[in-house]
Design a protein around this motif. Structure first.
Motif, PDB file in Angstrom:
ATOM      1  N   GLN A 480      35.435 -46.312   0.197  1.00 58.46           N
ATOM      2  CA  GLN A 480      35.142 -46.818  -1.150  1.00 58.46           C
ATOM      3  C   GLN A 480      33.891 -46.085  -1.629  1.00 58.46           C
ATOM      4  O   GLN A 480      32.777 -46.587  -1.478  1.00 58.46           O
ATOM      5  N   PRO A 481      34.065 -44.858  -2.148  1.00 61.34           N
ATOM      6  CA  PRO A 481      32.896 -44.034  -2.443  1.00 61.34           C
ATOM      7  C   PRO A 481      31.960 -44.659  -3.460  1.00 61.34           C
ATOM      8  O   PRO A 481      30.753 -44.528  -3.350  1.00 61.34           O
ATOM      9  N   VAL A 482      32.535 -45.332  -4.452  1.00 58.24           N
ATOM     10  CA  VAL A 482      31.681 -46.049  -5.405  1.00 58.24           C
ATOM     11  C   VAL A 482      32.318 -47.408  -5.673  1.00 58.24           C
ATOM     12  O   VAL A 482      33.540 -47.559  -5.606  1.00 58.24           O
ATOM     13  N   PRO A 483      31.499 -48.396  -5.984  1.00 56.02           N
ATOM     14  CA  PRO A 483      32.075 -49.664  -6.441  1.00 56.02           C
ATOM     15  C   PRO A 483      32.867 -49.408  -7.720  1.00 56.02           C
ATOM     16  O   PRO A 483      32.500 -48.528  -8.507  1.00 56.02           O
ATOM     17  N   GLY A 484      33.942 -50.168  -7.939  1.00 56.56           N
ATOM     18  CA  GLY A 484      34.820 -49.863  -9.065  1.00 56.56           C
ATOM     19  C   GLY A 484      35.696 -48.691  -8.667  1.00 56.56           C
ATOM     20  O   GLY A 484      35.723 -48.290  -7.503  1.00 56.56           O
ATOM     21  N   ASN A 485      36.422 -48.122  -9.605  1.00 54.07           N
ATOM     22  CA  ASN A 485      37.304 -47.016  -9.210  1.00 54.07           C
ATOM     23  C   ASN A 485      37.111 -45.788 -10.088  1.00 54.07           C
ATOM     24  O   ASN A 485      38.045 -45.058 -10.365  1.00 54.07           O
ATOM     25  N   LEU A 486      35.879 -45.573 -10.529  1.00 56.29           N
ATOM     26  CA  LEU A 486      35.614 -44.373 -11.331  1.00 56.29           C
ATOM     27  C   LEU A 486      35.912 -43.112 -10.518  1.00 56.29           C
ATOM     28  O   LEU A 486      36.436 -42.142 -11.026  1.00 56.29           O
ATOM     29  N   TYR A 487      35.575 -43.149  -9.245  1.00 55.75           N
ATOM     30  CA  TYR A 487      35.886 -42.033  -8.340  1.00 55.75           C
ATOM     31  C   TYR A 487      36.629 -42.583  -7.130  1.00 55.75           C
ATOM     32  O   TYR A 487      36.284 -43.630  -6.611  1.00 55.75           O
ATOM     33  N   SER A 488      37.651 -41.854  -6.704  1.00 57.06           N
ATOM     34  CA  SER A 488      38.337 -42.314  -5.503  1.00 57.06           C
ATOM     35  C   SER A 488      38.670 -41.152  -4.596  1.00 57.06           C
ATOM     36  O   SER A 488      38.600 -39.986  -4.988  1.00 57.06           O
ATOM     37  N   LEU A 489      39.038 -41.527  -3.386  1.00 54.13           N
ATOM     38  CA  LEU A 489      39.264 -40.524  -2.355  1.00 54.13           C
ATOM     39  C   LEU A 489      40.671 -39.962  -2.425  1.00 54.13           C
ATOM     40  O   LEU A 489      41.617 -40.700  -2.678  1.00 54.13           O
ATOM     41  N   LEU A 490      40.779 -38.685  -2.161  1.00 59.77           N
ATOM     42  CA  LEU A 490      42.077 -38.042  -2.126  1.00 59.77           C
ATOM     43  C   LEU A 490      42.528 -38.041  -0.664  1.00 59.77           C
ATOM     44  O   LEU A 490      42.374 -37.050   0.034  1.00 59.77           O
ATOM     45  N   THR A 491      43.005 -39.190  -0.216  1.00 59.63           N
ATOM     46  CA  THR A 491      43.443 -39.255   1.175  1.00 59.63           C
ATOM     47  C   THR A 491      44.440 -40.393   1.317  1.00 59.63           C
ATOM     48  O   THR A 491      44.382 -41.374   0.587  1.00 59.63           O
ATOM     49  N   ASP A 492      45.353 -40.242   2.270  1.00 58.50           N
ATOM     50  CA  ASP A 492      46.223 -41.373   2.552  1.00 58.50           C
ATOM     51  C   ASP A 492      45.918 -41.921   3.941  1.00 58.50           C
ATOM     52  O   ASP A 492      46.622 -42.765   4.469  1.00 58.50           O
ATOM     53  N   LYS A 493      44.843 -41.418   4.539  1.00 53.64           N
ATOM     54  CA  LYS A 493      44.482 -41.891   5.879  1.00 53.64           C
ATOM     55  C   LYS A 493      43.638 -43.161   5.783  1.00 53.64           C
ATOM     56  O   LYS A 493      42.886 -43.337   4.824  1.00 53.64           O
ATOM     57  N   ASP A 494      43.765 -44.021   6.801  1.00 52.80           N
ATOM     58  CA  ASP A 494      42.881 -45.184   6.874  1.00 52.80           C
ATOM     59  C   ASP A 494      41.483 -44.726   7.276  1.00 52.80           C
ATOM     60  O   ASP A 494      41.321 -43.696   7.933  1.00 52.80           O
ATOM     61  N   PHE A 495      40.498 -45.515   6.884  1.00 54.52           N
ATOM     62  CA  PHE A 495      39.149 -45.123   7.290  1.00 54.52           C
ATOM     63  C   PHE A 495      38.916 -45.389   8.773  1.00 54.52           C
ATOM     64  O   PHE A 495      39.565 -46.246   9.373  1.00 54.52           O
ATOM     65  N   ILE A 496      38.012 -44.620   9.327  1.00 56.25           N
ATOM     66  CA  ILE A 496      37.659 -44.793  10.738  1.00 56.25           C
ATOM     67  C   ILE A 496      36.518 -45.798  10.784  1.00 56.25           C
ATOM     68  O   ILE A 496      35.496 -45.616  10.123  1.00 56.25           O
ATOM     69  N   LYS A 497      36.716 -46.834  11.564  1.00 55.66           N
ATOM     70  CA  LYS A 497      35.728 -47.903  11.589  1.00 55.66           C
ATOM     71  C   LYS A 497      34.426 -47.436  12.257  1.00 55.66           C
ATOM     72  O   LYS A 497      34.460 -46.754  13.283  1.00 55.66           O
ATOM     73  N   THR A 498      33.321 -47.784  11.647  1.00 57.66           N
ATOM     74  CA  THR A 498      32.018 -47.518  12.251  1.00 57.66           C
ATOM     75  C   THR A 498      31.915 -48.308  13.554  1.00 57.66           C
ATOM     76  O   THR A 498      32.125 -49.512  13.586  1.00 57.66           O
ATOM     77  N   GLU A 499      31.610 -47.599  14.624  1.00 58.72           N
ATOM     78  CA  GLU A 499      31.559 -48.246  15.930  1.00 58.72           C
ATOM     79  C   GLU A 499      30.151 -48.747  16.211  1.00 58.72           C
ATOM     80  O   GLU A 499      29.175 -48.037  15.966  1.00 58.72           O
TER      81      GLU A 499
END
Ligand SMILES: [Zn+2]
Length: 662
Positions: A480-499
């Motif tokens: 979620q690069p920014v709150p809201g959806n003004l900018y979004s990621l070009l990916t269909d992968k799930d995010f990798i959880k911070t360990e």
């Protein structure tokens, strides 16, 4: 609206350590308690404390008449004011940066220079407390008659500098000047019930600082009074291009829902409103600011976290109007975004505000300062034909000292403290001492952020103690690069959880949370490690954002990237960035700055050998962190690269017709 002035339970008299008010979720630990040790911010703080301060002092005192105006007032020989009516503020802002620099870099010569300036300022104060060299040297009978003439803006910066200098040195001379001036303003306006508002907001947040430094609630009331004067039609509009929206005067602050007008004014206003709300618990301000904030972040913010796209009003135009090459995006407005978002995060405990703070700080704000420390951007475009270069100084010189005071006080934004525990909001190698209850807890953070996502926290309480550790999970790491959806990621992968591990053992938490919340009994030697995945992101903008249609921007960690001619054979406007391009990281150096650059093979459009048509060749392209551009001479640059040749052809052809060597 019912208003209660809370007793400040945990505030210290000088506000030196931390101050959490009852309505805040946490209070930030003051920079003076935070020792920065990393390889990213530490060298920048060192450079600002030495090189940048030297440049500011030279420009303010020698090259321009800013300090001399104070001397003229004291001499009282009828000498003329030189410069612009708001130039006093630059002296104060430089002094504020000097105060912060003295905390981290004790320097007797710098302190002597500050004392010398303070002596000149004190000598220019009139017996009734008034202090503004423009009116004193031109026509004192006209003081406080012209709203746009920045008298209270200048006063605000004086107060901020005086409080900073008092907190760092314990010397009272400057603080007493500020108190006399604030008393004069309070008597002239609030107590006299005079119609007035600040033509350039700033004094509101400054008065809250004065209140915290003195514990005199007169200044908090005056700050609130200033906020309440807006939206009452006190200034006759229509005579020129200045409209009510320009200075956020369309509606009372508590009824505002949309951002408008001059960006720096707006940021200082909402920072001041958040400060007042944090002390009075006034929900009217909080509700309004949440709505205005969404209007900024959802529709009016550059991917760099910069704001205020239009040059004519130095501010906001209409929603989604974010041109790249013509972006105004003033450095001061980005500094203001850091200030305002810090306050919003404290009030709500929501990490989206820190996400925006981080974006503005590492990109749009930091871009204002050259790597050498002595050149500055006023406007921070996201594309250039090489016409943009940082400069030594400006006629209106608000930005240099503003970025200087931000960098020297960067420790203000890292750690927080609440009744239940400790907060980590930014990832900066540093150490501090925070009290959990009555127990001192030494906290040491080790990290190579923003280049690497590994963060190691050493938690060393003097004895066993239970408290909650809140660790911010950056929104970008959750895709979620920014709150809201003004900018979004070009990916269909799930995010990798911070360990997250505690003493080597994996710690489970809810990945959707704003913060990792660790509630346990801590003891000496405890180590929390977490690894935020540093992916390379390709971002797209909402279709409404026409300037970025069919374009991609790059981000890694909190850093937005750009391609600059210096790394790419001078040609960056003829590149295509297909959606499926894979970038790799590489260690790279720009001047003395060690960075991680991104590289890929990209199609590049050029005229064919006969000069009649075009041909497309692939070439190796290097993208660098945006804040590093424009340090190696005049160069073209782009943050948003086109995905289609159509876009390139338009740009490329027009460059060609201009006789351009693109
Ligand atoms: Zn500025």
């Amino acid at each position: 609206m019912k208003k209660i002035y809370f007793l400040l339970i945990s505030i210290t008299v000088t506000g030196k350590n931390f101050s959490q008010t009852p309505v805040q979720k946490f209070g930030f630990v003051n920079f003076s308690k935070v020792n920065i040790t990393d390889n990213f911010w530490k060298p920048k703080i060192d450079k600002v404390a030495t090189v940048t301060m030297k440049a500011c002092i030279y420009q303010t005192e020698v090259k321009t008449p800013r300090v001399r105006n104070f001397e003229k007032v004291a001499r009282n020989k009828g000498e003329k004011f030189e410069g612009i009516y708001y130039d006093d503020s630059d002296v104060y802002k430089a002094l504020e940066a000097m105060a912060y620099a003295l905390k981290t870099h004790p320097d007797s010569a710098l302190e002597a220079k500050a004392d010398e300036w303070i002596g000149k300022i004190a000598a220019a104060q009139l017996p009734d407390g008034y202090l503004d060299t423009y009116y004193t040297l031109t026509d004192i009978t006209q003081r406080w008659t012209n709203l746009p003439y920045h008298e209270d803006y200048n006063a605000g910066h004086l107060i901020e500098a005086a409080v900073a200098y008092y907190n760092v040195t314990g010397k009272r001379t400057f603080l007493d000047v500020a108190i006399r001036l604030a008393n004069h303003i309070d008597t002239t306006f609030r107590l006299a019930n005079k119609q007035w508002f600040s033509g350039h907001e700033e004094i509101e947040l400054a008065l809250v600082k004065l209140y915290k430094a003195t514990n005199n609630d007169r200044y908090l009331k005056l700050a609130d009074w200033y906020l309440l004067q807006r939206g009452r039609g006190y200034y006759p509009y229509g005579a020129n291009w200045i409209t009510a929206g320009y200075w956020q005067d369309l509606k009372p602050v508590k009824l505002q829902t949309e951002i408008s007008g001059h960006a720096v004014r707006a940021m200082y206003l909402y920072t001041g409103a958040a400060d007042v709300a944090s002390l009075t618990g006034d929900e009217g301000y909080m509700d309004a600011m949440k709505k205005v904030w969404e209007d900024v972040v959802y529709r009016n913010m550059y991917i760099t976290g910069g704001i205020g796209s239009a040059g004519d009003n130095e501010g906001f135009s209409k929603d989604y109007d974010l041109p790249n090459e013509d972006a105004y995006c003033e450095t001061c407005a980005s500094v203001g975004m850091v200030l305002w978002n810090q306050r919003m995060c404290q009030l709500t405990g929501e990490s989206k505000y820190s996400d925006v703070l981080e974006r503005s700080l590492y990109n749009a704000a930091l871009d204002g300062l050259s790597l050498s420390g002595d050149h500055f951007f006023y406007d921070n475009p996201l594309a250039s034909n090489g016409q943009h270069q940082r400069r030594e100084w400006f006629g209106t010189a608000c930005c240099p000292a503003n970025i200087a005071r931000l960098v020297t006080s960067i420790g203000n934004y890292i750690y927080g403290k609440s009744n239940d525990g400790i907060w980590v909001n930014l990832f900066v190698g540093s150490n501090t001492d925070i009290k959990a209850g009555n127990t001192d807890v030494a906290v040491k953070m080790e990290t190579s952020y923003p280049w690497d996502g590994k963060v190691k926290l050493n938690i060393d309480p003097e004895k066993k103690v239970k408290f909650v550790l809140h660790l911010r999970i950056p929104g970008w790491s959750k895709h979620q690069p920014v709150p809201g959806n003004l900018y979004s990621l070009l990916t269909d992968k799930d995010f990798i959880k911070t360990e997250v591990t505690i003493n080597g053992k994996r710690f489970e938490y809810n990945p959707g949370d704003d913060y990792v919340i660790i509630n346990r009994e801590w003891e000496k030697g405890d180590v929390v490690e977490y690894t935020i995945p540093m992916e390379i992101f390709k971002l797209t903008a909402k279709p409404d954002l026409k300037s970025d249609n069919d374009r991609i921007a790059l981000q890694r960690g909190p850093l937005v990237y750009c391609v600059e001619g210096a790394d790419n054979n001078k040609e960056v406007w003829n590149l295509i960035l297909p959606e499926n391009t894979d970038f790799r990281t590489t260690d790279y150096k720009i001047m003395d700055e060690k960075v991680i650059a991104l590289q890929a093979e990209l199609p590049s459009v050029a005229a064919d050998s006969e000069g009649k048509g075009i041909e497309i060749k692939k070439r190796k392209i290097t993208a660098i962190p945006y804040y590093c551009w424009a340090n190696r001479g005049a160069n073209a640059m782009q943050v948003w690269l086109p995905v289609k040749i159509k876009e390139v052809k338009i740009n490329y052809a027009s460059r060609f017709e201009d006789g351009g060597n693109y």
